[in-house]
Design an enzyme around this catalytic site. Structure first.
Site, PDB file in Angstrom:
ATOM      1  N   ASP A  51       0.844  -1.200   0.000  1.00  0.00           N
ATOM      2  CA  ASP A  51       0.000   0.000   0.000  1.00  0.00           C
ATOM      3  C   ASP A  51       0.881   1.253   0.000  1.00  0.00           C
ATOM      4  O   ASP A  51       0.375   2.377  -0.074  1.00  0.00           O
ATOM      5  CB  ASP A  51      -1.022  -0.003   1.141  1.00  0.00           C
ATOM      6  CG  ASP A  51      -0.399  -0.029   2.519  1.00  0.00           C
ATOM      7  OD1 ASP A  51       0.827  -0.206   2.631  1.00  0.00           O
ATOM      8  OD2 ASP A  51      -1.156   0.137   3.504  1.00  0.00           O
ATOM      9  N   SER A  52       2.218   1.057   0.021  1.00  0.00           N
ATOM     10  CA  SER A  52       3.142   2.167  -0.234  1.00  0.00           C
ATOM     11  C   SER A  52       2.885   2.752  -1.619  1.00  0.00           C
ATOM     12  O   SER A  52       3.389   3.832  -1.931  1.00  0.00           O
ATOM     13  CB  SER A  52       4.597   1.692  -0.128  1.00  0.00           C
ATOM     14  OG  SER A  52       4.819   0.549  -0.922  1.00  0.00           O
ATOM     15  N   ASP A  90      -0.941  -5.993  -0.062  1.00  0.00           N
ATOM     16  CA  ASP A  90      -1.212  -5.297   1.203  1.00  0.00           C
ATOM     17  C   ASP A  90      -2.698  -4.977   1.299  1.00  0.00           C
ATOM     18  O   ASP A  90      -3.286  -4.453   0.338  1.00  0.00           O
ATOM     19  CB  ASP A  90      -0.472  -3.954   1.193  1.00  0.00           C
ATOM     20  CG  ASP A  90       0.611  -3.884   2.233  1.00  0.00           C
ATOM     21  OD1 ASP A  90       0.579  -4.671   3.202  1.00  0.00           O
ATOM     22  OD2 ASP A  90       1.493  -3.029   2.072  1.00  0.00           O
ATOM     23  N   LYS A 120      -1.307  -9.207   2.973  1.00  0.00           N
ATOM     24  CA  LYS A 120      -0.514  -8.778   4.135  1.00  0.00           C
ATOM     25  C   LYS A 120      -1.356  -7.850   5.000  1.00  0.00           C
ATOM     26  O   LYS A 120      -2.021  -6.950   4.481  1.00  0.00           O
ATOM     27  CB  LYS A 120       0.783  -8.084   3.701  1.00  0.00           C
ATOM     28  CG  LYS A 120       1.583  -7.527   4.889  1.00  0.00           C
ATOM     29  CD  LYS A 120       3.026  -7.195   4.545  1.00  0.00           C
ATOM     30  CE  LYS A 120       3.245  -5.858   3.910  1.00  0.00           C
ATOM     31  NZ  LYS A 120       2.776  -4.702   4.701  1.00  0.00           N
ATOM     32  N   GLU A 122      -1.280  -5.481   8.713  1.00  0.00           N
ATOM     33  CA  GLU A 122      -0.453  -4.893   9.769  1.00  0.00           C
ATOM     34  C   GLU A 122      -1.093  -5.159  11.128  1.00  0.00           C
ATOM     35  O   GLU A 122      -2.308  -5.005  11.273  1.00  0.00           O
ATOM     36  CB  GLU A 122      -0.328  -3.370   9.562  1.00  0.00           C
ATOM     37  CG  GLU A 122       0.416  -3.000   8.288  1.00  0.00           C
ATOM     38  CD  GLU A 122       0.563  -1.491   8.104  1.00  0.00           C
ATOM     39  OE1 GLU A 122       0.182  -0.717   9.019  1.00  0.00           O
ATOM     40  OE2 GLU A 122       1.061  -1.082   7.038  1.00  0.00           O
ATOM     41  N   GLU A 189       9.469  -4.102  10.385  1.00  0.00           N
ATOM     42  CA  GLU A 189       9.906  -2.819   9.820  1.00  0.00           C
ATOM     43  C   GLU A 189      10.445  -1.912  10.914  1.00  0.00           C
ATOM     44  O   GLU A 189       9.762  -1.668  11.929  1.00  0.00           O
ATOM     45  CB  GLU A 189       8.715  -2.153   9.095  1.00  0.00           C
ATOM     46  CG  GLU A 189       9.098  -0.818   8.462  1.00  0.00           C
ATOM     47  CD  GLU A 189       8.095  -0.292   7.443  1.00  0.00           C
ATOM     48  OE1 GLU A 189       7.081  -0.981   7.179  1.00  0.00           O
ATOM     49  OE2 GLU A 189       8.319   0.824   6.930  1.00  0.00           O
TER      50      GLU A 189
END
Ligand code: KIV
Length: 271
Positions: A51-52, A90, A120, A122, A189
């Protein structure tokens, strides 16, 4: 390809075997077919449609505005050309945090509509019910701990996590919990290298570090960062393997000069 062969390519079980054999895993982000074709012909193991893309491609100043539709749009472009590496997508902010039902619905859409193999998410203990339900439903999940950019406003910026002994303990407990819930690997991270190495020894599934030192089972970098698109972006964890921002800038300046001077097109470019 036999009808019973899903893909002749990297799978989640290959990654587990890599960890067991002590072999490192390479991961890069990718958001479109142009770069997907290049990554497909590289030896990189895993493609993360991160999602970057909110920052890198869409011009937002965080990942928070990114939608499930954005992720499907970009991931589908990647899977049209990427066959060998495992493709992980993501899940964007607020697509899985609210409830297990939301997580199942949105992750199910991403897998069905993008053609990717895994998602993915978080977070740690708080998303254990989501991880268990997704894995039960047949959707492989990669975890993400430490600096989790979707929580940037709670964390007060993009900074190193797990520094205090409480924060360190919390990351260790989160890692254990989501590994037990069934993630097939875990991104770490911006955490101290020593903590990342401890997590790597604690859990059976591969850890993939970014700003987490060499003790992880693998590494991930944002493709545009490692290719050097932005000469002003130089965080300590990044190694630039090229300076494409400058190369592209020079090419555009040359093209502009030649168009304006009449040097391009030449007779050989005409029909
Ligand atoms: O969105 C992303 O690119 C990521 C990686 C940096 C791990 O989450």
């Amino acid at each position: 390809m036999s009808r019973y062969t899903v893909r002749d390519s990297v799978t989640t079980s290959h990654l587990l075997k890599r960890k067991q054999a002590g072999e490192k895993i390479s991961v890069v982000t990718c958001y479109d077919a142009a770069f997907g074709r290049i990554v497909e012909h590289s030896p990189v193991d895993v493609v993360l449609v991160g999602d970057s893309l909110g920052n890198v491609i869409l011009g937002y100043d965080s990942t928070l505005p990114v939608t499930v539709d954005d992720m499907i749009h970009h991931a589908a472009a990647v899977t049209r050309v990427v066959r060998r590496p495992l493709v992980v997508v993501d899940m964007p902010f607020m697509s899985y945090q609210v409830s297990v039902e939301d997580a199942l619905r949105h992750c199910g859409r991403v897998i069905k509509e993008s053609g990717a193999q895994a998602v993915k998410l978080e977070g740690g203990r708080r998303i254990v019910p989501q991880v268990k339900s997704l894995v039960d439903a047949g959707i492989p999940v990669m975890g993400h701990l430490g600096l989790t950019p979707q929580s940037v406003h709670v964390m007060g910026g993009y900074r190193l996590q797990g520094k205090s002994s409480d924060a360190r303990k919390s990351i260790l407990e989160d890692a254990k919990a989501i590994a037990e819930a069934g993630v097939f690997s875990l991104v770490l991270e911006m955490v101290p290298a020593e903590l990342a190495a401890e997590v790597t020894a604690l859990i059976d599934v591969p850890t993939i570090g970014i700003g987490a030192g060499g003790g992880c089972d693998g590494q991930v970098l944002v493709l545009h960062d490692l290719l050097g698109f932005d000469e002003d972006f130089n965080p300590k964890f990044l190694k630039k393997y090229a300076n494409l921002g400058a190369v592209i800038g020079d090419a555009l300046a040359k093209y502009d000069r030649e168009v304006k001077s009449g040097a391009f097109p030449q007779l050989k470019n005409e029909f």
